[in-house]
Scaffold this active site. Structure first.
Site, PDB file in Angstrom:
ATOM      1  CB  CYS A   2      26.340  21.514  34.835  1.00  0.00           C
ATOM      2  SG  CYS A   2      24.641  22.063  34.680  1.00  0.00           S
ATOM      3  NE  ARG A  33      32.341  23.258  34.457  1.00  0.00           N
ATOM      4  CZ  ARG A  33      32.757  22.717  33.318  1.00  0.00           C
ATOM      5  NH1 ARG A  33      34.021  22.720  33.013  1.00  0.00           N
ATOM      6  NH2 ARG A  33      31.893  22.153  32.490  1.00  0.00           N
ATOM      7  CD1 TRP A  88      24.898  28.902  35.509  1.00  0.00           C
ATOM      8  CD2 TRP A  88      24.448  28.262  33.426  1.00  0.00           C
ATOM      9  NE1 TRP A  88      24.851  30.026  34.717  1.00  0.00           N
ATOM     10  CE2 TRP A  88      24.578  29.670  33.445  1.00  0.00           C
ATOM     11  CE3 TRP A  88      24.164  27.637  32.207  1.00  0.00           C
ATOM     12  CZ2 TRP A  88      24.434  30.453  32.297  1.00  0.00           C
ATOM     13  CZ3 TRP A  88      24.026  28.419  31.078  1.00  0.00           C
ATOM     14  CH2 TRP A  88      24.156  29.812  31.132  1.00  0.00           C
ATOM     15  CG  ASN A 115      28.032  19.636  31.860  1.00  0.00           C
ATOM     16  OD1 ASN A 115      27.224  20.453  31.446  1.00  0.00           O
ATOM     17  ND2 ASN A 115      29.331  19.828  31.819  1.00  0.00           N
ATOM     18  N   GLY A 116      24.759  19.022  30.471  1.00  0.00           N
ATOM     19  CA  GLY A 116      24.268  19.021  29.091  1.00  0.00           C
ATOM     20  C   GLY A 116      22.756  19.150  29.051  1.00  0.00           C
ATOM     21  CB  THR A 377      35.759  37.784  25.379  1.00  0.00           C
ATOM     22  OG1 THR A 377      35.057  38.584  26.328  1.00  0.00           O
ATOM     23  CG2 THR A 377      37.197  38.211  25.325  1.00  0.00           C
ATOM     24  CB  SER A 378      36.278  33.910  21.633  1.00  0.00           C
ATOM     25  OG  SER A 378      36.721  33.391  22.856  1.00  0.00           O
ATOM     26  CB  SER A 422      36.489  28.458  21.895  1.00  0.00           C
ATOM     27  OG  SER A 422      35.968  28.066  23.136  1.00  0.00           O
ATOM     28  CD  GLN A 423      39.498  30.181  28.616  1.00  0.00           C
ATOM     29  OE1 GLN A 423      40.476  29.542  29.013  1.00  0.00           O
ATOM     30  NE2 GLN A 423      38.285  29.885  29.008  1.00  0.00           N
ATOM     31  CB  SER A 424      36.159  27.028  27.477  1.00  0.00           C
ATOM     32  OG  SER A 424      35.196  27.181  26.439  1.00  0.00           O
ATOM     33  CB  THR A 427      31.840  27.893  23.593  1.00  0.00           C
ATOM     34  OG1 THR A 427      32.598  28.470  24.651  1.00  0.00           O
ATOM     35  CG2 THR A 427      30.617  28.734  23.322  1.00  0.00           C
ATOM     36  CD  GLU A 555      36.454  41.832  25.401  1.00  0.00           C
ATOM     37  OE1 GLU A 555      35.467  41.405  24.779  1.00  0.00           O
ATOM     38  OE2 GLU A 555      36.831  41.315  26.467  1.00  0.00           O
ATOM     39  CE  LYS A 559      35.493  41.118  29.854  1.00  0.00           C
ATOM     40  NZ  LYS A 559      35.713  40.423  28.658  1.00  0.00           N
ATOM     41  CD  GLU A 562      31.734  39.787  30.611  1.00  0.00           C
ATOM     42  OE1 GLU A 562      31.207  38.673  30.542  1.00  0.00           O
ATOM     43  OE2 GLU A 562      32.798  40.064  30.023  1.00  0.00           O
ATOM     44  CG  HIS A 578      25.004  57.002  10.026  1.00  0.00           C
ATOM     45  ND1 HIS A 578      24.531  57.773   8.985  1.00  0.00           N
ATOM     46  CD2 HIS A 578      26.323  56.789   9.756  1.00  0.00           C
ATOM     47  CE1 HIS A 578      25.507  57.996   8.113  1.00  0.00           C
ATOM     48  NE2 HIS A 578      26.607  57.413   8.571  1.00  0.00           N
ATOM     49  CE  LYS A 677      36.922  31.733  31.798  1.00  0.00           C
ATOM     50  NZ  LYS A 677      37.172  33.102  31.328  1.00  0.00           N
TER      51      LYS A 677
HETATM   52  C1  BG6 Z   1      30.961  32.904  27.992  1.00  0.00           C
HETATM   53  C2  BG6 Z   1      31.951  33.648  28.848  1.00  0.00           C
HETATM   54  O1  BG6 Z   1      29.870  33.695  27.663  1.00  0.00           O
HETATM   55  O2  BG6 Z   1      31.570  32.400  26.809  1.00  0.00           O
HETATM   56  C3  BG6 Z   1      32.692  34.702  28.035  1.00  0.00           C
HETATM   57  O3  BG6 Z   1      31.296  34.240  29.930  1.00  0.00           O
HETATM   58  C4  BG6 Z   1      33.329  34.074  26.817  1.00  0.00           C
HETATM   59  O4  BG6 Z   1      33.712  35.289  28.840  1.00  0.00           O
HETATM   60  C5  BG6 Z   1      32.303  33.306  25.984  1.00  0.00           C
HETATM   61  O5  BG6 Z   1      33.917  35.067  26.025  1.00  0.00           O
HETATM   62  C6  BG6 Z   1      32.982  32.446  24.921  1.00  0.00           C
HETATM   63  O6  BG6 Z   1      33.731  31.439  25.563  1.00  0.00           O
HETATM   64  P1  BG6 Z   1      34.920  30.662  24.904  1.00  0.00           P
HETATM   65  O7  BG6 Z   1      35.395  29.707  25.969  1.00  0.00           O
HETATM   66  O8  BG6 Z   1      34.364  29.953  23.705  1.00  0.00           O
HETATM   67  O9  BG6 Z   1      35.959  31.665  24.525  1.00  0.00           O
END
Ligand code: BG6
Ligand code: UD1
Length: 682
Positions: A2, A33, A88, A115-116, A377-378, A422-424, A427, A555, A559, A562, A578, A677
């Protein structure tokens, strides 16, 4: 996930078209997002009217509905407040009714966006139903709108301020939220609050350049509800010190506020922003004054909130000449890796200094073990760097998926160091894992791409990866920058180990070469696109390797699944016999990553096992590898670098492959179905 956006304007004439355009543009900035429906609430024609318009699908669908509405477009406002939302779905299907804003009743006395998740919404819904309220949506959010009306009505004509009312309502809620409240009973006012979900306020005023903070106040006039008795004690009541943005002579100046879940929706209007902390409640009055209150008794947080200048440029979040953000972000990697390294590596002295860790190095080196925690991904970036971390630091490293780690309630001690990647930085699972570790006294380190994010603020120290905004839902440049940041952290931590001097030199020299090598890999794009033509209609694929490339398999497979919606599994070559070997035949597409490192002979043996079973794999190998005959085996040849950095280069062909397979399959790569995202709920 959201997204929230609000636009408030004071003492400056704005027409309705301008207001709705501003909202819709704000929402479209939050599209990345991930969302499934959207809505707005704006002031109606009369002073005590609010109009709500909601639609399923993209912001463009909402725009069409707004344009097709009966609204009179010549309406002008001197003061107006409007709120909007991208949803969302969590509770209830995507539908106009379930979309936000939600309302207290059919004349829209209170409208809210959220949001939440409100975890005790069922109990509250039952309670309100027993009091005669009926609900139109299936959401958890709607109960909050109803509760506002219930508490307001129960005052039976006694004056209650908007923040008092909001605080009384929030007191009853459990869960996580960022809220905006609007009401016909409080025209020109908005209350915003956050606990667990991000929210920031952009301020645009002619004369506000000198105001660089807002005081945090205690609410003095508490509502007569037992739930907030603590505020009735005058001992807690500080003198109100609002930040008024009026001119020095007291006259009102044109003033605009933009409230949003993240800065990308604000930056085009103003660079002056204030981040709310958890349990902050902001009240913007009908005079345009901004007050900040605490929802809980204070806990050592600063008594001011500073107004910062955002340095992010809008151009950086636009697509440029690329058809998708994802492709743009893949192509930005030669620069993003430089930005991660810039100012932190001395290539002459062969040293690494991460400013954010400097004061914590001794504590980290003393720790018993390091626990990496992340999602998606992180998480893969943690796996990719675990081996070099252990090698350079001699500290045991474990890698945890945030959600599993929390489920297990893994023991954490004061002498542990926990690293949250964490990218964002928003999370929810990773934030909860962080809070769990903070409570247990561990030293908590953040590796994040978002300055000002929850993880950046709540960790003791950390590293910003500086990859620039990443908008495509599938993470690409953030992965390579997280990977690099972790390698640099290991280099810095291991700098006192003499026996590793040569190894560190080798890696640091490798870092210097990396940006050019990334460019060389990107030059393979057209041949990878051709390859994708042969693969995009497949139902299932395997990616195989071992050692330093194990994480690349996971990874790469992530990709592909997803984005292309093709089942794809990353397989550790050591596990082939195995189980997975049973899948191998002449039909299943396989990618093998076989770069020249200590594990090469073992991966080569896996290649032979696959070929012996009529498998016809595509091999990602080094340009200088003469063992492979390109006439016999399909290859993607990438430059050779230091073993522990090779994964930064070998993931790029898989990023490109997944991108092209997805576009051939007609997938909106920037917004793959069912994914978001930034996943700010558990
Ligand atoms: C979501 C994204 O699932 O969160 C992924 O779609 C991402 O791309 C994952 O890797 C973890 O997010 P973040 O922001 O904690 O790195
Ligand atoms: C900092 C500046 C950078 C400047 C450089 C000059 C910021 C955000 N960065 O970069 O603009 O060019 O100094 O020396 O102002 N932190 C956490 N948790 C995290 C991430 C970071 O607590 O998840 C902390 C760090 O410990 C540090 C601060 O945030 O105290 C900034 O981190 P980072 O940007 O990585 O620091 P520098 O690289 O030194």
């Amino acid at each position: 996930m959201c997204g929230i956006f609000a636009y408030l304007s004071y003492f400056v004439e704005k027409d309705r078209r301008y207001v709705t355009d501003t909202l819709l543009k704000g929402l479209s900035r939050l599209e990345y997002r991930g969302y499934d429906s959207a809505g707005i609430a704006i002031d109606g024609d009369g002073e005590t009217e609010t109009v709500i318009i909601k639609e399923v699908g993209k912001v463009s669908a909402l725009r069409a509905k707004v344009d097709g509405s009966e609204l009179s477009w010549d309406k002008k406002y001197s003061v107006q407040t409007s709120i909007s939302h991208t949803r969302w779905a969590t509770h209830g299907q995507p539908s106009p009714i379930n979309a936000h804003p939600h309302r207290s009743d059919d004349v829209n006395e209170f409208t809210i966006v959220h949001n939440g998740i409100i975890t005790n919404y069922k109990e509250l819904r039952t309670l309100l139903t027993n009091k005669g309220y009926s609900f139109e949506s299936e959401t958890d959010t709607e109960i909050v709108a109803k509760l506002l009306k219930y508490v307001f009505d129960s005052q039976r004509g006694q004056h209650i301020s908007f923040p008092d009312l909001a605080k009384a309502v929030i007191k009853e809620l459990e869960g996580a939220f960022a809220f905006l409240f609007k009401s016909v009973h409080f025209p020109g006012e908005v209350v915003a609050a956050r606990r667990g979900s991000p929210l920031l306020i952009g301020i645009k005023a002619v004369d506000n350049q000198t105001a660089d903070f807002v005081n945090v106040e205690e609410i003095v006039n508490a509502v007569a509800a037992s739930s907030i008795n603590e505020d009735k004690n005058p001992a807690y009541a500080k003198r109100a010190q609002s930040r008024s943005f009026a001119r020095p002579d007291g006259s009102s100046q044109p003033l605009e506020y933009f409230l949003a879940s993240d800065p990308s929706a604000i930056i085009e209007h103003t660079q002056r922003v204030l981040y709310l902390e958890d349990d902050d409640m902001a009240h913007i009055t009908n005079k345009g004054d901004l007050h900040i209150y605490r929802l809980r008794r204070d806990d050592g947080l600063s008594s001011i909130r500073s107004i910062k200048t955002l340095e992010m440029e809008l151009a950086a979040i636009m697509k440029g000449n690329f058809p998708h953000f994802m492709l743009k972000e893949i192509y930005e990697q030669p620069e993003s890796v430089v930005n991660t390294i810039r100012g932190r590596v001395d290539f002459n002295k062969h040293t690494v200094v991460l400013g954010g860790l400097r004061n914590y190095l001794a504590s980290i080196r003393r720790c018993r073990r390091i626990v990496f925690t992340a999602c998606g991904t992180s998480f893969n970036s943690c796996l990719a760097t675990r081996a070099i971390f252990e090698e350079l630091t001699e500290i045991p490293v474990s890698v945890e998926l945030s959600s599993e780690f929390l489920d297990r309630k893994s023991p954490i001690f004061r002498d542990d160091v926990c690293v949250f990647v964490s990218q964002s930085g928003e999370t929810a699972d990773t934030i909860l894992a962080l809070r769990y570790c903070l409570e247990r006294g561990a030293l908590c380190v953040g590796i994040t791409n978002t300055v000002g994010s929850s993880i950046s603020r709540e960790t003791h120290c950390g590293v910003h990866i500086n990859a620039g905004p990443e908008i495509g839902v599938a993470s690409t440049k953030a992965y390579t920058s997280q990977y690099l940041a972790l390698v640099m952290m290991a280099l810095q931590l291991g700098e006192d180990r003499i026996s590793m001097t040569e190894r560190r030199r080798e890696i640091i020299n490798g870092l210097r070469e990396l940006p050019n090598l990334v460019k060389e890999v990107l030059a393979l794009d057209s041949s990878i696109k051709d390859l994708s033509q042969t693969l995009y209609q497949q139902k299932s694929m395997l990616v195989l390797s071992r050692g330093f490339q194990s994480a690349t398999c996971l990874e790469g497979a992530l990709k592909i699944k997803e984005l292309s919606y093709i089942h794809c599994e990353g397989i550790m070559a050591g596990e082939l016999k195995h189980g997975p070997l049973a899948l191998i035949d002449e039909h299943i597409p396989i990618v093998i990553i076989m770069t020249m490192d200590a594990y090469y002979p073992k991966v080569q043996s896996a290649l032979q096992q696959v070929r012996a079973r009529k498998g016809d794999p595509i091999v990602i190998c080094n340009t200088d590898d003469t063992n492979i005959d390109d006439a016999v085996v399909k290859t993607i040849r990438i430059p050779h670098t230091v073993d522990c950095l090779q994964g930064i280069l070998s993931i790029i062909p898989l990023q490109l492959l997944s991108y092209h397979m997805a576009t051939l399959n007609g997938v909106d790569v920037d917004f793959p179905r069912n994914l978001a995202k930034s996943v700010t709920v558990e």
